[in-house]
Design an enzyme around this catalytic site. Sequence first.
Site, mmCIF file in Angstrom:
data_model
loop_
_atom_site.group_PDB
_atom_site.id
_atom_site.type_symbol
_atom_site.label_atom_id
_atom_site.label_comp_id
_atom_site.label_asym_id
_atom_site.label_seq_id
_atom_site.Cartn_x
_atom_site.Cartn_y
_atom_site.Cartn_z
ATOM 1 N N LYS A 143 0.952 -1.189 -0.067
ATOM 2 C CA LYS A 143 0.186 -0.342 -0.097
ATOM 3 C C LYS A 143 0.759 1.837 -0.005
ATOM 4 O O LYS A 143 0.621 2.171 -0.714
ATOM 5 C CB LYS A 143 -1.131 -0.397 0.787
ATOM 6 N N ASN A 144 1.649 1.183 0.883
ATOM 7 C CA ASN A 144 2.701 2.004 1.239
ATOM 8 C C ASN A 144 3.873 2.607 0.068
ATOM 9 O O ASN A 144 4.054 3.725 -0.096
ATOM 10 C CB ASN A 144 3.169 2.722 2.341
ATOM 11 N N CYS A 167 -5.287 12.294 12.903
ATOM 12 C CA CYS A 167 -6.327 11.550 12.229
ATOM 13 C C CYS A 167 -5.982 10.585 14.305
ATOM 14 O O CYS A 167 -5.263 10.975 14.923
ATOM 15 C CB CYS A 167 -4.864 10.226 11.694
ATOM 16 N N ARG A 214 0.203 14.632 12.749
ATOM 17 C CA ARG A 214 0.343 14.020 11.452
ATOM 18 C C ARG A 214 0.591 15.673 10.808
ATOM 19 O O ARG A 214 -0.169 16.006 9.936
ATOM 20 C CB ARG A 214 -0.671 13.125 10.472
ATOM 21 N N ASP A 265 4.392 0.763 12.313
ATOM 22 C CA ASP A 265 3.547 -0.108 11.525
ATOM 23 C C ASP A 265 3.128 -1.386 12.120
ATOM 24 O O ASP A 265 2.819 -2.338 11.904
ATOM 25 C CB ASP A 265 3.476 0.438 9.881
ATOM 26 N N ARG A 308 -9.053 -0.458 4.646
ATOM 27 C CA ARG A 308 -8.285 0.728 3.967
ATOM 28 C C ARG A 308 -6.364 -0.279 3.556
ATOM 29 O O ARG A 308 -5.903 0.044 2.439
ATOM 30 C CB ARG A 308 -7.500 1.573 4.920
HETATM 31 C C1 EPZ Z 1 3.928 7.062 6.306
HETATM 32 O O1 EPZ Z 1 3.029 8.455 6.555
HETATM 33 C C2 EPZ Z 1 3.114 5.550 6.317
HETATM 34 N N1 EPZ Z 1 1.727 6.176 4.779
HETATM 35 C C3 EPZ Z 1 2.754 5.296 7.921
HETATM 36 O O2 EPZ Z 1 2.233 4.521 7.522
HETATM 37 C C4 EPZ Z 1 3.825 5.257 8.080
HETATM 38 O O3 EPZ Z 1 3.198 4.285 9.846
HETATM 39 C C5 EPZ Z 1 4.823 6.222 8.338
HETATM 40 O O4 EPZ Z 1 4.821 6.372 7.447
HETATM 41 C C6 EPZ Z 1 5.485 5.973 9.510
HETATM 42 O O5 EPZ Z 1 6.522 4.735 9.143
HETATM 43 C C7 EPZ Z 1 2.445 5.942 4.525
HETATM 44 O O6 EPZ Z 1 3.807 5.526 3.607
HETATM 45 C C8 EPZ Z 1 1.598 6.365 3.078
HETATM 46 P P1 EPZ Z 1 5.945 10.202 8.555
HETATM 47 P P2 EPZ Z 1 3.732 9.212 6.893
HETATM 48 O O7 EPZ Z 1 6.160 11.969 7.743
HETATM 49 O O8 EPZ Z 1 4.459 9.515 6.183
HETATM 50 C C9 EPZ Z 1 6.133 13.902 11.934
HETATM 51 C C10 EPZ Z 1 -0.131 2.455 7.579
HETATM 52 O O9 EPZ Z 1 -0.354 2.528 8.513
HETATM 53 N N2 EPZ Z 1 6.055 14.784 10.403
HETATM 54 O O10 EPZ Z 1 7.006 9.736 8.028
HETATM 55 O O11 EPZ Z 1 2.746 10.173 7.442
HETATM 56 C C11 EPZ Z 1 4.938 13.125 12.304
HETATM 57 O O12 EPZ Z 1 3.745 13.461 12.854
HETATM 58 C C12 EPZ Z 1 0.108 4.416 7.900
HETATM 59 O O13 EPZ Z 1 0.466 1.665 6.654
HETATM 60 C C13 EPZ Z 1 6.262 15.918 11.185
HETATM 61 O O14 EPZ Z 1 6.309 16.691 12.163
HETATM 62 O O15 EPZ Z 1 4.325 9.369 8.359
HETATM 63 C C14 EPZ Z 1 5.127 12.100 12.429
HETATM 64 O O16 EPZ Z 1 5.122 11.815 13.811
HETATM 65 C C15 EPZ Z 1 -0.136 4.706 8.839
HETATM 66 N N3 EPZ Z 1 5.902 17.203 9.951
HETATM 67 C C16 EPZ Z 1 7.106 11.652 12.311
HETATM 68 O O17 EPZ Z 1 7.416 13.182 11.714
HETATM 69 C C17 EPZ Z 1 6.179 16.486 8.876
HETATM 70 O O18 EPZ Z 1 5.582 17.773 7.726
HETATM 71 C C18 EPZ Z 1 6.980 10.496 10.931
HETATM 72 O O19 EPZ Z 1 5.558 11.175 9.733
HETATM 73 C C19 EPZ Z 1 5.604 15.182 8.162
HETATM 74 C C20 EPZ Z 1 5.759 14.194 9.798
#
Ligand code: EPZ
Length: 416
Positions: A22-23, A116, A121, A304, A396
């Site tokens: 998915k990701n 969420c 996020r 995850d 999802r």
């Molecule tokens: C990706 O989300 C995945 N989703 C998530 O999978 C996964 O849990 C996550 O990476 C961490 O591995 C997809 O790839 C579609 P991040 P993402 O940006 O990119 C903070 C699932 O279950 N952050 O790596 O949204 C954020 O709040 C989903 O399949 C900022 O502060 O996660 C978090 O604490 C859930 N500012 C940390 O970084 C930003 O601009 C990591 O988030 C971006 C992120």
Amino acid sequence: MQKLAIQGGNCLNGEVRISGAKNAALPILCASLLSGDSLQLANVPDLNDVATMRKLLQQMGVAIAVNGDQVALSAAHIDKLEAPYDMVKTMRAAILVLGPLVARFGEARVSLPGGCAIGSRPVNLHIKGLQAMGAEIHIEHGYIHAQTKRLKGAHICFDLVSVTGTENLMMAATLADGVTVLENAAREPEVVDLAHCLIAMGAKIEGAGSDTITITGVEKLHGASHRVMPDRIESGTFLVAAAATGGNITLTDARADILDNVLEKLHEASTTTWVEGGTINLQMSKRPKAVNVRTSPYPAFPTDMQAQFMALNTIAEGSAMVVETIFENRFMHVQELRRLGAQIDVEGNTAVIKGCAQLDGATIMATDLRASACLVIAGLVAQGETVIDRIYHLDRGYEHIEAKLSALGANIRRLK
Ligand code: EPZ
């Protein structure tokens, strides 16, 4: 609202094919916006999030043809540069159209994704990176409005590791004027899969999979074919389910090389695993041992997989600590596990689970995608019937999960 009813106690035995990731599929679908030529994808999973992403791209003008797991996309006639709130609110990954739209068309209006269940996020790093590349960005009425004549290469160092932040800016940089360096980039395999697809489209990318990615912008990208990588989180979820219920399962079309940390934890839980090419076999004939996990960016233990290992620990021998360092609210499954009799104490981002001999079935509620998977695993081991509500969360990210689990011997059915 649909529910899943599970009669616990069956061991899992047999073979299960792992679907496309998915990701990886979500950013790769957005990569189609970067070229007017056709992008031919294979091994695209049949998931609600993938369907939502297709709808979002189609409302922009992308022509999409679906034939099983093959998806052909053509962004030759884009007539709308907007991702509306009603689509972004149901799938945060919609933010991934921002980079490609600004890179190819010089403009985008993308709704700010709301928070969420697992956390606020924010997308500030995506925005900061595009501003560094010369985009004028205004946030108004809940929308990100980005404009530029042409993005310029920039040296960007992420304050923290962001998977979609890295993916968004990597895509944007492919058509920028000059060289972009992304430091403290995410190393997730899904980032590498996206890079492979972009390179097939003519992008010049080096270092994907390391913490420094260098992208040399080109004038145009062309069409390509790409097969989406297998889903490592679906793989891990089935392996943990087999470890918790006992049994002997074989994953096919999988990849063990991107699951090192998860396989190591499964060995600590005293499972036996065996890998050959794209197959991973796991056997478990006794009660699992409790395992400590601490989530961190790849290649460390994936957030995850945190909820799934918590389910395993609820019936394991001994006590274990689960520390969630990525998201601020990713323990929503704890309350639901307690309804099944699990003994879990939470202090901040740390949960201590005391393994008990068995869980008792009850009616529980899914709150987010991976929490749902955790509750399914708990239901498979709980005595009696467990009914899980709000399983749209599960749909999802897991392709036909009850069919795959039933084929492995689980007593599970969907209640309309
Ligand atoms: C990706 O989300 C995945 N989703 C998530 O999978 C996964 O849990 C996550 O990476 C961490 O591995 C997809 O790839 C579609 P991040 P993402 O940006 O990119 C903070 C699932 O279950 N952050 O790596 O949204 C954020 O709040 C989903 O399949 C900022 O502060 O996660 C978090 O604490 C859930 N500012 C940390 O970084 C930003 O601009 C990591 O988030 C971006 C992120």
